[in-house]
Design a protein around this motif. Structure first.
Motif, PDB file in Angstrom:
ATOM      1  N   LYS A  94     -12.359  -4.539   1.623  1.00  0.00           N
ATOM      2  CA  LYS A  94     -13.259  -3.450   2.020  1.00  0.00           C
ATOM      3  C   LYS A  94     -12.614  -2.520   3.039  1.00  0.00           C
ATOM      4  CE  LYS A  94     -16.596  -6.026   3.395  1.00  0.00           C
ATOM      5  NZ  LYS A  94     -17.917  -6.358   4.001  1.00  0.00           N
ATOM      6  N   SER A  95     -11.622  -3.023   3.750  1.00  0.00           N
ATOM      7  CA  SER A  95     -10.989  -2.206   4.786  1.00  0.00           C
ATOM      8  C   SER A  95      -9.966  -1.228   4.216  1.00  0.00           C
ATOM      9  CB  SER A  95     -10.306  -3.105   5.814  1.00  0.00           C
ATOM     10  OG  SER A  95      -9.315  -3.930   5.184  1.00  0.00           O
ATOM     11  N   HIS A  96      -9.746  -1.252   2.904  1.00  0.00           N
ATOM     12  CA  HIS A  96      -8.774  -0.335   2.314  1.00  0.00           C
ATOM     13  C   HIS A  96      -9.223   1.105   2.529  1.00  0.00           C
ATOM     14  CE1 HIS A  96      -6.014   1.569  -0.481  1.00  0.00           C
ATOM     15  NE2 HIS A  96      -5.363   0.396  -0.601  1.00  0.00           N
ATOM     16  N   LYS A  97      -8.250   1.968   2.781  1.00  0.00           N
ATOM     17  CA  LYS A  97      -8.556   3.358   3.099  1.00  0.00           C
ATOM     18  C   LYS A  97      -9.240   4.075   1.935  1.00  0.00           C
ATOM     19  CE  LYS A  97      -6.470   6.872   5.997  1.00  0.00           C
ATOM     20  NZ  LYS A  97      -5.253   7.294   6.712  1.00  0.00           N
ATOM     21  N   ASP A  98      -9.019   3.567   0.722  1.00  0.00           N
ATOM     22  CA  ASP A  98      -9.623   4.214  -0.440  1.00  0.00           C
ATOM     23  C   ASP A  98     -11.138   4.036  -0.474  1.00  0.00           C
ATOM     24  OD1 ASP A  98      -8.937   5.848  -2.618  1.00  0.00           O
ATOM     25  OD2 ASP A  98      -9.240   4.209  -4.021  1.00  0.00           O
ATOM     26  N   PHE A  99     -11.657   3.079   0.313  1.00  0.00           N
ATOM     27  CA  PHE A  99     -13.101   2.813   0.315  1.00  0.00           C
ATOM     28  C   PHE A  99     -13.805   3.411   1.528  1.00  0.00           C
ATOM     29  CE2 PHE A  99     -11.549  -1.177  -1.953  1.00  0.00           C
ATOM     30  CZ  PHE A  99     -11.713  -0.610  -3.204  1.00  0.00           C
ATOM     31  N   GLU A 100     -13.073   4.147   2.360  1.00  0.00           N
ATOM     32  CA  GLU A 100     -13.678   4.692   3.570  1.00  0.00           C
ATOM     33  C   GLU A 100     -14.846   5.621   3.209  1.00  0.00           C
ATOM     34  OE1 GLU A 100     -12.413   7.475   7.414  1.00  0.00           O
ATOM     35  OE2 GLU A 100     -10.891   6.695   6.037  1.00  0.00           O
ATOM     36  N   GLY A 101     -16.020   5.265   3.697  1.00  0.00           N
ATOM     37  CA  GLY A 101     -17.205   6.073   3.430  1.00  0.00           C
ATOM     38  C   GLY A 101     -17.813   5.877   2.061  1.00  0.00           C
ATOM     39  N   GLN A 102     -17.234   4.966   1.246  1.00  0.00           N
ATOM     40  CA  GLN A 102     -17.706   4.793  -0.122  1.00  0.00           C
ATOM     41  C   GLN A 102     -18.501   3.509  -0.318  1.00  0.00           C
ATOM     42  OE1 GLN A 102     -16.890   8.022  -0.744  1.00  0.00           O
ATOM     43  NE2 GLN A 102     -16.501   7.420  -2.851  1.00  0.00           N
ATOM     44  N   LEU A 103     -18.621   2.678   0.692  1.00  0.00           N
ATOM     45  CA  LEU A 103     -19.247   1.374   0.526  1.00  0.00           C
ATOM     46  C   LEU A 103     -20.675   1.375   1.041  1.00  0.00           C
ATOM     47  CD1 LEU A 103     -16.331  -0.995   1.624  1.00  0.00           C
ATOM     48  CD2 LEU A 103     -16.851  -0.093  -0.647  1.00  0.00           C
ATOM     49  N   TYR A 285      -6.038   1.615 -21.811  1.00  0.00           N
ATOM     50  CA  TYR A 285      -5.742   0.203 -21.537  1.00  0.00           C
ATOM     51  C   TYR A 285      -4.818   0.078 -20.323  1.00  0.00           C
ATOM     52  CZ  TYR A 285      -4.902  -4.725 -22.742  1.00  0.00           C
ATOM     53  OH  TYR A 285      -4.832  -6.108 -22.744  1.00  0.00           O
ATOM     54  N   HIS A 286      -4.000   1.092 -20.124  1.00  0.00           N
ATOM     55  CA  HIS A 286      -3.044   1.074 -19.017  1.00  0.00           C
ATOM     56  C   HIS A 286      -3.572   1.968 -17.896  1.00  0.00           C
ATOM     57  CE1 HIS A 286      -0.020  -0.928 -21.495  1.00  0.00           C
ATOM     58  NE2 HIS A 286      -0.362  -0.090 -22.458  1.00  0.00           N
ATOM     59  N   ALA A 287      -3.689   1.402 -16.710  1.00  0.00           N
ATOM     60  CA  ALA A 287      -4.215   2.159 -15.578  1.00  0.00           C
ATOM     61  C   ALA A 287      -3.101   2.942 -14.900  1.00  0.00           C
ATOM     62  CB  ALA A 287      -4.863   1.219 -14.573  1.00  0.00           C
ATOM     63  N   GLY A 288      -3.517   3.989 -14.245  1.00  0.00           N
ATOM     64  CA  GLY A 288      -2.606   4.662 -13.332  1.00  0.00           C
ATOM     65  C   GLY A 288      -2.613   3.912 -12.006  1.00  0.00           C
ATOM     66  N   GLU A 289      -2.231   4.577 -10.971  1.00  0.00           N
ATOM     67  CA  GLU A 289      -2.176   3.957  -9.658  1.00  0.00           C
ATOM     68  C   GLU A 289      -3.590   3.702  -9.147  1.00  0.00           C
ATOM     69  OE1 GLU A 289       0.980   4.531  -6.071  1.00  0.00           O
ATOM     70  OE2 GLU A 289      -0.251   6.271  -6.593  1.00  0.00           O
ATOM     71  N   ALA A 290      -3.770   2.607  -8.428  1.00  0.00           N
ATOM     72  CA  ALA A 290      -5.054   2.271  -7.833  1.00  0.00           C
ATOM     73  C   ALA A 290      -4.806   1.534  -6.524  1.00  0.00           C
ATOM     74  CB  ALA A 290      -5.883   1.416  -8.788  1.00  0.00           C
ATOM     75  N   ALA A 291      -5.871   1.368  -5.738  1.00  0.00           N
ATOM     76  CA  ALA A 291      -5.752   0.648  -4.468  1.00  0.00           C
ATOM     77  C   ALA A 291      -5.448  -0.825  -4.734  1.00  0.00           C
ATOM     78  CB  ALA A 291      -7.031   0.801  -3.665  1.00  0.00           C
ATOM     79  N   SER A 292      -4.759  -1.426  -3.788  1.00  0.00           N
ATOM     80  CA  SER A 292      -4.376  -2.838  -3.906  1.00  0.00           C
ATOM     81  C   SER A 292      -4.989  -3.634  -2.765  1.00  0.00           C
ATOM     82  CB  SER A 292      -2.856  -2.976  -3.877  1.00  0.00           C
ATOM     83  OG  SER A 292      -2.476  -4.327  -3.717  1.00  0.00           O
ATOM     84  N   GLY A 293      -5.289  -4.909  -3.046  1.00  0.00           N
ATOM     85  CA  GLY A 293      -5.800  -5.788  -2.002  1.00  0.00           C
ATOM     86  C   GLY A 293      -4.730  -6.300  -1.066  1.00  0.00           C
ATOM     87  N   ARG A 294      -3.490  -5.918  -1.307  1.00  0.00           N
ATOM     88  CA  ARG A 294      -2.373  -6.428  -0.503  1.00  0.00           C
ATOM     89  C   ARG A 294      -2.267  -5.754   0.858  1.00  0.00           C
ATOM     90  NH1 ARG A 294      -1.030  -7.140  -5.778  1.00  0.00           N
ATOM     91  NH2 ARG A 294       0.357  -8.874  -6.317  1.00  0.00           N
ATOM     92  N   GLY A 295      -2.978  -4.677   1.070  1.00  0.00           N
ATOM     93  CA  GLY A 295      -2.922  -3.983   2.351  1.00  0.00           C
ATOM     94  C   GLY A 295      -3.937  -2.865   2.374  1.00  0.00           C
ATOM     95  N   ASP A 296      -4.188  -2.353   3.559  1.00  0.00           N
ATOM     96  CA  ASP A 296      -5.221  -1.319   3.694  1.00  0.00           C
ATOM     97  C   ASP A 296      -4.808   0.014   3.099  1.00  0.00           C
ATOM     98  OD1 ASP A 296      -6.823  -3.120   4.888  1.00  0.00           O
ATOM     99  OD2 ASP A 296      -6.561  -2.383   6.939  1.00  0.00           O
ATOM    100  N   GLU A 297      -3.522   0.176   2.789  1.00  0.00           N
ATOM    101  CA  GLU A 297      -3.077   1.399   2.126  1.00  0.00           C
ATOM    102  C   GLU A 297      -2.214   1.071   0.916  1.00  0.00           C
ATOM    103  OE1 GLU A 297      -1.535   4.544   4.547  1.00  0.00           O
ATOM    104  OE2 GLU A 297      -2.761   3.982   6.274  1.00  0.00           O
ATOM    105  N   GLY A 298      -2.277  -0.213   0.468  1.00  0.00           N
ATOM    106  CA  GLY A 298      -1.441  -0.647  -0.640  1.00  0.00           C
ATOM    107  C   GLY A 298      -1.907  -0.090  -1.973  1.00  0.00           C
ATOM    108  N   THR A 299      -0.988  -0.011  -2.936  1.00  0.00           N
ATOM    109  CA  THR A 299      -1.299   0.475  -4.284  1.00  0.00           C
ATOM    110  C   THR A 299      -0.763  -0.510  -5.317  1.00  0.00           C
ATOM    111  OG1 THR A 299       0.751   1.767  -4.453  1.00  0.00           O
ATOM    112  CG2 THR A 299      -1.199   2.891  -3.554  1.00  0.00           C
ATOM    113  N   THR A 300      -1.310  -0.423  -6.511  1.00  0.00           N
ATOM    114  CA  THR A 300      -0.879  -1.295  -7.596  1.00  0.00           C
ATOM    115  C   THR A 300      -1.144  -0.614  -8.925  1.00  0.00           C
ATOM    116  OG1 THR A 300      -1.068  -3.524  -8.522  1.00  0.00           O
ATOM    117  CG2 THR A 300      -3.111  -2.456  -7.838  1.00  0.00           C
ATOM    118  N   ARG A 301      -0.588  -1.182  -9.983  1.00  0.00           N
ATOM    119  CA  ARG A 301      -0.872  -0.757 -11.353  1.00  0.00           C
ATOM    120  C   ARG A 301      -1.108  -2.019 -12.185  1.00  0.00           C
ATOM    121  NH1 ARG A 301       0.848   4.538 -12.735  1.00  0.00           N
ATOM    122  NH2 ARG A 301       1.957   5.585 -11.033  1.00  0.00           N
ATOM    123  N   PHE A 302      -2.112  -1.982 -13.042  1.00  0.00           N
ATOM    124  CA  PHE A 302      -2.299  -3.106 -13.951  1.00  0.00           C
ATOM    125  C   PHE A 302      -3.020  -2.626 -15.197  1.00  0.00           C
ATOM    126  CE2 PHE A 302      -6.331  -2.862 -12.041  1.00  0.00           C
ATOM    127  CZ  PHE A 302      -7.226  -3.766 -12.571  1.00  0.00           C
TER     128      PHE A 302
END
Length: 797
Positions: A94-103, A285-302
């Motif tokens: 929840k602390s990821h920057k991508d969720f700021e103000g969105q929760l 089926y293939h996502a672009g970049e998205a937030a990752s749970g690995r850090g508050d500003e981390g990104t991932t693809r899956f």
């Protein structure tokens, strides 16, 4: 705003000279070869048709939906709309920057035991693979500030693990919690392994009877849509044996499509089961970049259908955020906004061969269900976009209080205003009046309407002069005009085309100090009762007859003057004209409001004083009445100008005979009136003021005639236009309107100055030369002056 200027000088002379040369090649009296004598209705119709907007405007939603931010800048809380998505997934940072103000705030409908624990997230061991980075990117793709599809949604996060850490046992509880928390959409991208039905086909957790029994009431009663990923086993999956069809409408299954537009091999598919096809849709089926749970500003693809599902949830949330009123304006309607938004996305999904490559729609349905989700198509209007002029908007885009026979919702494509020369060939106030106007589609959704291209002048200066040239060639002939003295005090004057068609005519009876006349003329011709330059027969390029008569087919009238004393007399005149064929019929539907015959009636009473033997003065009062137009302007659809307009006119005139051969004539008219609007946005035009003036000098020799004329065509000098403009709607369907007022009136003043010369050496030939200068054409103060000239020679043989 700078206006386009039409320069006619190079072409007009060529038209006049070349047409005159053509006239000499036949056994005709003058240069005019047009069967209608240049009279106007056909040419005017072509002109209006050519100016009509050829391409429909592209409609966009009347309010912006929350686009994702390219960067993490300051958040404006007011931009977050009241649409909520529950995400049932594994631990989400929840602390990821991508969720700021969105929760959604904790405790706001969230049972504490299913709200994510940031401390647990920070302790995950991603390196050794003990934790799968799934929930954070899924939530990010739905409504993350930077990576989300719907920047206007708020996220309600629910852990799919139960309190004992068992995977999937809390999915049903999460769905129930989301429904009770008031969410519009519930996204389930990661659930327990599906069971199998009696045929061995996998049946997902949302489809099993036990799930339906436990959450059906919560899902249905709260009008929530459940979006579930279809799975990545590459096998057919069926909806299952759900007996509750109402619950079925709340479920959307999501598969994955590859880069080639076809089903990704690992994505499950609906097969030939039509019930499953109806609720199945696909996204990448293939996502672009998205937030990752690995850090508050981390990104991932899956990849996977777990990625496709949040994209669909985000698209549904977007539709809800833009149009939160869908389906709730009608009492008793059990299809609220989330269901209609989801259904709209399903209905507009793309299963075409061009997009998917499948050879048939049947094959596409088996692989992709309804097809590839297309948010742009889902947001596009359903049916015609209409402007609601009165009342509330219903789901079909019409008004709920429309009077029988009166359209209260008019099509945008049939909305158009054609402003006459008197208004400066346009309406300068249109940007003030109609900016921000909205129309409604058949689902009751509001769209921004751009009416800037719907206001145009109905007379290009080049076309007006071309028409006058054609009329001039007929009038400058030899045998077209004739005067017959039937008996003492009774005579007839007429002018015909070369083919014998009547252009203008008048029949006069003069007896005992009383004169009675009947007259008529084609639209575009001069009124034969005009007294300016009455003493000469020189054809002129400019016209003293109001330009709005040019669109009429024929005009007919009667006038009478009775002597009161040797000095005073009184006259009365009436004329009427109609246009049987509306030039807009070629591009507008027959039932368009305002699309009906245009008609003009004019009546005048005047007092005349013979001040001296040489000087005659006149003072008149008249009324101009128009049907379905105003001063020649026409309005259609939501820009309808009303059924009737009246203009009260005061006129002054003077005629002075300087000598037997030289005369001077002057006329001035001042008009004042108002218009009650029709069934559109224009409600009235108040305190409308007009003026026009003419000065003519004529010298009549035996064989030679010279005429000079200075003419200011009718122009609108002032007035106030009142408009009621729809700018939005409320949830209950009430149209939000703004009442606006703008001043109208031309800043410029067109002045036509013309010198004409005519020489007729014998009864079978005539030479005519004209030179015309137009200052500020179309009353446009920014327009350059224009010259026009004509030289004609006509011979009868």
């Amino acid at each position: 705003m700078e206006k386009e200027i039409y320069r006619t000088q190079p072409t007009l002379m060529a038209v006049a000279v070349s047409t005159a040369i053509l006239a000499l090649s036949g056994c005709a009296s003058s240069g005019g070869s047009s069967s209608n004598g240049g009279g106007g209705n056909d040419d005017q119709g072509d002109e209006v048709g050519e100016q009509w907007p050829a391409e429909p405007q592209g409609f966009v939603a009347s309010r912006d939906f929350g686009d994702v931010d390219e960067e993490y800048d300051d958040l404006d809380e007011e931009d977050v709309a009241d649409v909520q998505v529950t995400v049932v997934d594994d631990y989400i940072r929840k602390s990821h920057k991508d969720f700021e103000g969105q929760l959604v705030e904790e405790g706001d409908g969230n049972p504490d035991h299913i709200v994510q624990d940031d401390d647990a997230v920070s302790d995950w061991d991603f390196v050794d693979g003990d934790a799968y980075d799934h929930g954070t990117p899924v939530a990010s793709l739905i409504a993350g500030r930077k990576y989300g599809v719907s920047g206007d949604a708020t996220l309600h996060l629910v852990d799919r693990y139960d309190e004992e850490g068992q995977l999937g046992r809390n999915v049903r509880g999460g769905i129930k919690a989301g429904a009770e928390a008031g969410s519009d959409v519930i996204n389930v991208s990661f659930g327990p392994a599906p069971d199998a039905d009696e045929d061995g086909n996998p049946v997902g957790p949302l489809d099993k009877g036990v799930l339906a029994d436990r959450v059906a009431d919560d899902v249905i009663e709260n009008d929530v849509v459940v979006v579930e990923s279809a799975g990545n086993a590459g096998i057919q999956r069926k909806i299952g044996d759900l007996e509750d069809e109402e619950l079925l409408n709340h479920i959307v299954l999501v598969g994955g499509v590859g880069y080639d537009g076809q089903r990704h091999p690992q994505s499950n598919y609906p097969g030939d089961d039509e019930r499953t096809q109806d609720r199945w849709i696909v996204a990448d089926y293939h996502a672009g970049e998205a937030a990752s749970g690995r850090g508050d500003e981390g990104t991932t693809r899956f990849s996977g259908t777990s990625v496709a599902a949040p994209v669909i949830s985000g698209k549904i949330a977007t539709l809800i955020s833009v149009w939160p009123h869908l389906g709730v304006e009608e009492e008793g309607d059990d299809h609220a906004t989330p269901l209609l938004a989801a259904q709209r996305l399903l209905d507009t999904a793309d299963c075409s061969e061009g997009s998917t490559g499948y050879e048939s729609e049947t094959k596409c349905n088996e692989e992709l269900g309804q097809g590839i989700a297309d948010l742009e198509a889902a947001m596009a209007p359903e049916g015609e976009v209409k402007i609601v002029a009165a009342g509330a908007v219903e789901s079909d885009g019409a008004s709920d209080d429309a009077d029988e026979g009166t359209a209260q919702a008019q099509s945008v494509t049939d909305t158009y205003a054609s402003w006459s020369h008197a208004f400066g060939n346009g309406l300068p106030a249109d940007s003030e009046l109609f900016e921000g106007a909205v129309g409604f589609d058949e689902l009751g959704r509001d769209y921004a309407v751009d009416l800037s291209g719907a206001h145009r002048g109905n007379s290009l200066q080049a076309d007006v002069m071309r028409q006058r040239m054609q009329s001039h060639l007929s009038n400058a002939g030899v045998g077209g005009g004739e005067m017959v003295e039937i008996a003492e005090g009774i005579r007839m004057d007429a002018r015909h085309t070369d083919s014998g068609e009547l252009l203008t005519g008048r029949f006069d009876m003069d007896f005992g100090g009383t004169r009675v006349s009947a007259f008529g003329f084609q639209g575009g011709e001069e009124n034969p009762m005009e007294t300016v330059l009455e003493g000469v027969d020189t054809a002129m390029l400019s016209s003293t007859t109001p330009q709005f008569t040019h669109s009429l087919d024929d005009v007919a009238g009667v006038t009478a003057e009775v002597g009161l004393t040797e000095m005073f007399s009184v006259s009365a005149e009436y004329w009427s004209g109609r246009s049987d064929e509306d030039p807009a019929e070629r591009v507008l539907s027959e039932d368009t409001v305002g699309l009906s015959d245009y008609g003009v009636d004019r009546q005048d009473i005047a007092l005349h004083m013979q001040a001296t033997d040489e000087l005659r003065l006149s003072l008149g009062q008249g009324m101009l009445r128009e049907d379905n137009g105003m001063l020649g302007s026409r309005g259609y659809g939501a820009l309808n100008l009303g059924d009737e307009h009246e203009l009260h006119v005061t006129s002054l005139g003077a005629e002075y005979a300087v000598s037997d051969r030289l005369s001077v004539t002057g006329q001035y008219e001042y008009g004042q009136g108002r218009m009650d609007g029709g069934a559109g946005m224009i409600r009235s035009i108040d305190n409308l003021r007009t003026e026009q003036a003419t000065l003519g000098v004529a010298w009549d020799g035996d064989d030679h005639q010279v005429a000079f004329m200075a003419n200011q065509p009718m122009r609108v000098t002032g007035g106030e236009i009142q408009a009621s403009v729809p700018v939005g709607r409320t949830v209950d369907g009430e149209v939000v309107r703004e009442d606006r007022t703008a001043s109208i009136g031309t800043e410029g003043r067109q002045m036509d100055i013309e010198l004409g010369y005519s020489f007729m050496p014998d009864r079978d030939s005539r030479f005519n030369a004209n030179l015309l200068y137009m200052d500020q054409p179309n009353h446009d103060p920014n327009a350059s002056g224009e010259w026009a000239g004509a030289v004609t020679y006509a011979v009868r043989f």
